[in-house]
Enzyme design. Structure first.
Site, PDB file in Angstrom:
ATOM      1  N   SER A 128      15.519  -3.591  -1.032  1.00  0.00           N
ATOM      2  CA  SER A 128      14.590  -3.047  -0.042  1.00  0.00           C
ATOM      3  C   SER A 128      15.026  -3.442   1.367  1.00  0.00           C
ATOM      4  O   SER A 128      15.616  -4.513   1.563  1.00  0.00           O
ATOM      5  CB  SER A 128      13.207  -3.622  -0.323  1.00  0.00           C
ATOM      6  OG  SER A 128      12.355  -3.417   0.771  1.00  0.00           O
ATOM      7  N   TYR A 154       7.297 -11.214  -1.408  1.00  0.00           N
ATOM      8  CA  TYR A 154       7.946 -10.020  -1.969  1.00  0.00           C
ATOM      9  C   TYR A 154       9.360  -9.871  -1.385  1.00  0.00           C
ATOM     10  O   TYR A 154      10.343  -9.700  -2.116  1.00  0.00           O
ATOM     11  CB  TYR A 154       7.101  -8.773  -1.654  1.00  0.00           C
ATOM     12  CG  TYR A 154       7.872  -7.484  -1.721  1.00  0.00           C
ATOM     13  CD1 TYR A 154       8.270  -6.951  -2.940  1.00  0.00           C
ATOM     14  CD2 TYR A 154       8.235  -6.797  -0.557  1.00  0.00           C
ATOM     15  CE1 TYR A 154       9.008  -5.776  -2.992  1.00  0.00           C
ATOM     16  CE2 TYR A 154       8.969  -5.630  -0.604  1.00  0.00           C
ATOM     17  CZ  TYR A 154       9.349  -5.125  -1.827  1.00  0.00           C
ATOM     18  OH  TYR A 154      10.089  -3.972  -1.877  1.00  0.00           O
ATOM     19  N   LYS A 158      13.388 -10.157  -3.071  1.00  0.00           N
ATOM     20  CA  LYS A 158      14.501  -9.197  -2.969  1.00  0.00           C
ATOM     21  C   LYS A 158      15.747  -9.891  -2.405  1.00  0.00           C
ATOM     22  O   LYS A 158      16.870  -9.655  -2.883  1.00  0.00           O
ATOM     23  CB  LYS A 158      14.102  -7.999  -2.092  1.00  0.00           C
ATOM     24  CG  LYS A 158      13.018  -7.120  -2.716  1.00  0.00           C
ATOM     25  CD  LYS A 158      13.489  -6.423  -3.989  1.00  0.00           C
ATOM     26  CE  LYS A 158      12.400  -5.656  -4.684  1.00  0.00           C
ATOM     27  NZ  LYS A 158      12.755  -5.124  -6.001  1.00  0.00           N
TER      28      LYS A 158
HETATM   29  C1  UD1 Z   1       6.944  -2.347   3.130  1.00  0.00           C
HETATM   30  C2  UD1 Z   1       8.399  -2.783   3.211  1.00  0.00           C
HETATM   31  C3  UD1 Z   1       9.223  -1.993   2.235  1.00  0.00           C
HETATM   32  C4  UD1 Z   1       8.642  -2.092   0.850  1.00  0.00           C
HETATM   33  C5  UD1 Z   1       7.222  -1.565   0.878  1.00  0.00           C
HETATM   34  C6  UD1 Z   1       6.628  -1.722  -0.493  1.00  0.00           C
HETATM   35  C7  UD1 Z   1       9.148  -3.522   5.399  1.00  0.00           C
HETATM   36  C8  UD1 Z   1       9.708  -3.118   6.708  1.00  0.00           C
HETATM   37  N1  UD1 Z   1       8.936  -2.538   4.540  1.00  0.00           N
HETATM   38  O1  UD1 Z   1       6.853  -1.079   3.637  1.00  0.00           O
HETATM   39  O2  UD1 Z   1      10.520  -2.536   2.220  1.00  0.00           O
HETATM   40  O3  UD1 Z   1       9.390  -1.365  -0.067  1.00  0.00           O
HETATM   41  O4  UD1 Z   1       6.466  -2.346   1.808  1.00  0.00           O
HETATM   42  O5  UD1 Z   1       5.299  -1.390  -0.532  1.00  0.00           O
HETATM   43  O6  UD1 Z   1       8.903  -4.675   5.092  1.00  0.00           O
HETATM   44  N2  UD1 Z   1       0.000   1.793   7.764  1.00  0.00           N
HETATM   45  C9  UD1 Z   1      -1.175   2.053   8.451  1.00  0.00           C
HETATM   46  N3  UD1 Z   1      -2.319   2.206   7.721  1.00  0.00           N
HETATM   47  C10 UD1 Z   1      -2.341   2.100   6.355  1.00  0.00           C
HETATM   48  C11 UD1 Z   1      -1.141   1.832   5.657  1.00  0.00           C
HETATM   49  C12 UD1 Z   1       0.019   1.671   6.404  1.00  0.00           C
HETATM   50  O7  UD1 Z   1      -1.192   2.149   9.688  1.00  0.00           O
HETATM   51  O8  UD1 Z   1      -3.432   2.224   5.765  1.00  0.00           O
HETATM   52  C13 UD1 Z   1       1.243   1.635   8.542  1.00  0.00           C
HETATM   53  C14 UD1 Z   1       1.862   0.255   8.410  1.00  0.00           C
HETATM   54  O9  UD1 Z   1       1.364  -0.624   9.380  1.00  0.00           O
HETATM   55  C15 UD1 Z   1       3.341   0.588   8.611  1.00  0.00           C
HETATM   56  C16 UD1 Z   1       3.496   2.006   8.061  1.00  0.00           C
HETATM   57  O10 UD1 Z   1       2.168   2.540   8.003  1.00  0.00           O
HETATM   58  O11 UD1 Z   1       3.639   0.621   9.983  1.00  0.00           O
HETATM   59  C17 UD1 Z   1       4.105   2.041   6.675  1.00  0.00           C
HETATM   60  O12 UD1 Z   1       3.387   1.137   5.850  1.00  0.00           O
HETATM   61  P1  UD1 Z   1       3.632   1.077   4.275  1.00  0.00           P
HETATM   62  O13 UD1 Z   1       3.602   2.438   3.708  1.00  0.00           O
HETATM   63  O14 UD1 Z   1       2.653   0.076   3.729  1.00  0.00           O
HETATM   64  O15 UD1 Z   1       5.110   0.543   4.115  1.00  0.00           O
HETATM   65  P2  UD1 Z   1       5.842  -0.720   4.782  1.00  0.00           P
HETATM   66  O16 UD1 Z   1       4.890  -1.820   5.014  1.00  0.00           O
HETATM   67  O17 UD1 Z   1       6.653  -0.218   5.916  1.00  0.00           O
END
Ligand code: UD1
Length: 342
Positions: A128, A154, A158
Site C-alpha cells: 500500500s 496498519y 505493510k
Molecule cells: C488509506 C491509506 C491506503 C489504504 C486505505 C485502506 C494512506 C495515504 N492511504 O486510504 O493506503 O489502502 O486507507 O482503507 O494512508 N474522507 C472523507 N470523509 C469520509 C471518508 C474519507 O473526507 O467519510 C477523505 C479522507 O480524509 C481522505 C480521502 O477521503 O482524504 C480518502 O479516504 P479513504 O477512502 O478512507 O482512504 P485513505 O485514508 O486515503
C-alpha cells in the site's frame, strides 16, 4: 509437475481479490480462492460466476491457521501466490494494534513458509502507498522515495511485510516476489456483479458517498478543509479496481517469465491526484444527483496529499491505468444501485 495456471489467491473474496480472480480466469489461469469471509460475503462467488460463467474454486480457510492453509497446498500444486488476505482499516488498526500485527504478519509468514516448503516460486504481495507515510517535499512518490514512519499500525504491518519479503530474498530464496503498492482502489466491475462490500459503516470515501446517495447514510463529512492543497481538502490517487486487477496479471506474468530470484516493488496508481471535493463534484455529475455533505474536522492519521509516480510499473511490467475517475465513480454508483435492487 506443476500446473502453471494454478494460483493461490488469499483473500480472493475481497474487493481487490474478487476483481483479480475475474481477470485471472479471463486470462486462462486457475485461481484457487482461500477466504473465511470475515471481511467479505459468500455471495461474491455468485457475482464472479455471473461474469466469467463458471464457479470459482474456493476453500474456506483462515490464512493465519497454518494447518488449514497447508491442506490447500497439499490439494493443489501452485505455481504462484497472490496474497491479499489482511486487515486494512487505518482507524481500527490504531484501536486494535495487536489484532492487526497478528493477522497481517502471521498470514504473510504462513504463505511464505508454505511457498518454501512446496517450492512455489512466484509471489505477489498486496502492499500500500501507506508505507510512504506523509511524504516530505514532493507529493508524487516513486518507489525510491524515503519511507516515513507509518501513520498507523496498519501501515506498519505493510512496511514490515515488505521488510520480511526483502529479508527472505537476501537470504538466498529462489522466489520471485513483487510488492504492489496500491494507492486508493475504487470503483467496481462494470457489469455491477461485484464491487466493494463494506461491513458496517464504511471507512473509505467512495462507499461512504454511494451509500449516502442511496439513502443509507444521512450525510458525508469531509474531513478537513484547511489542508495545504488547491481546495483545502486531501488529495489522493484513486485507481479503478479493474485496472488494479490487471496490474496483478501483468505483474504475475512478468514474475513467471523471470529466470532468476528477484524482488521488486511497484507503485500501482494513475499518477493523478484528486481532492475530496473534486470526487464529490464528479459523483454529482456522473450520478446526476446532489450529495448531502458538510465539512468536519480533520481525521486523525490522514495524509495531506500523495499520488504515484507510475513510470516503473510502465517500464518493468508494461502496465498503466486506462480508466478515468469518472469511470470508477460511475461503476461504483452502478454497483451500489444494483446491489440494493437485489
Ligand atoms: C488509506 C491509506 C491506503 C489504504 C486505505 C485502506 C494512506 C495515504 N492511504 O486510504 O493506503 O489502502 O486507507 O482503507 O494512508 N474522507 C472523507 N470523509 C469520509 C471518508 C474519507 O473526507 O467519510 C477523505 C479522507 O480524509 C481522505 C480521502 O477521503 O482524504 C480518502 O479516504 P479513504 O477512502 O478512507 O482512504 P485513505 O485514508 O486515503
Amino acid at each position: 509437475m506443476k500446473d502453471n495456471r494454478n494460483i493461490l489467491v488469499t483473500g480472493g473474496a475481497g474487493f481487490i481479490g474478487s476483481h483479480t480472480v475475474v481477470e485471472l480466469i479471463n486470462k486462462g489461469f486457475n485461481p484457487v480462492i482461500v477466504d473465511d469471509f470475515r471481511n467479505s460475503e459468500a455471495k461474491v462467488l455468485k457475482g464472479i460466476k455471473a461474469i466469467v460463467g463458471q464457479d470459482p474454486i474456493m476453500r474456506f480457510v483462515d490464512v493465519t491457521n497454518k494447518e488449514q492453509l497447508k491442506a490447500v497446498f497439499e490439494e493443489f500444486s501452485f505455481s504462484g501466490i497472490i496474497h491479499f488476505a489482511a486487515y486494512k482499516a487505518v482507524g481500527e488498526s490504531v484501536a486494535k494494534p495487536l489484532v492487526y500485527y497478528r493477522n497481517n504478519i502471521d498470514g504473510l509468514l504462513n504463505c511464505l513458509e508454505l511457498a518454501e516448503e512446496f517450492k512455489v516460486l512466484n509471489f505477489v504481495f498486496s502492499s500500500s502507498c501507506t508505507v510512504y507515510g506523509e511524504p516530505k517535499g514532493t507529493k508524487i512518490v516513486t518507489e525510491l522515495s524515503e519511507m516515513q514512519e507509518a501513520n498507523s499500525p496498519y501501515g506498519a504491518t505493510k512496511q514490515m511485510c515488505e521488510r520480511i519479503i526483502s529479508d527472505v530474498h537476501k537470504s538466498g530464496s529462489k522466489m520471485r516476489m513483487l510488492n504492489l503498492r496500491y494507492f486508493n482502489p475504487v470503483g467496481a466491475h462494470p457489469t455491477g456483479n461485484i464491487g466493494e462490500l463494506p461491513i458496517g459503516r464504511p471507512n473509505n470515501l467512495i462507499p461512504y458517498i454511494t451509500q449516502t446517495a442511496a439513502g443509507l447514510l444521512n450525510e458525508l463529512t469531509v474531513y478537513g478543509n484547511d489542508y495545504n492543497t488547491n481546495d483545502g481538502t486531501c488529495v489522493r490517487d484513486y485507481i479503478h479496481v479493474v485496472d488494479l486487477a490487471e496490474a496483478h496479471i501483468k505483474g504475475y506474468e512478468w514474475l513467471n517469465n523471470l529466470s532468476e530470484p528477484r524482488t521488486e516493488t511497484i507503485n500501482v496508481g494513475t499518477g493523478n491526484g484528486t481532492s475530496v471535493l473534486e470526487i464529490i463534484h464528479t459523483f454529482e455529475k456522473v450520478s446526476n444527483q446532489s450529495l448531502n455533505w458538510k465539512f468536519g474536522p480533520r481525521r486523525d492519521g490522514d495524509v495531506e496529499e500523495i499520488f504515484a509516480d507510475t513510470s516503473k510499473a510502465q517500464e518493468l511490467i508494461g502496465w498503466n491505468a486506462d480508466r478515468t475517475i469518472e469511470d470508477a465513480i460511475a461503476d461504483a454508483w452502478n454497483w451500489e444501485k444494483k446491489r440494493r435492487d437485489e
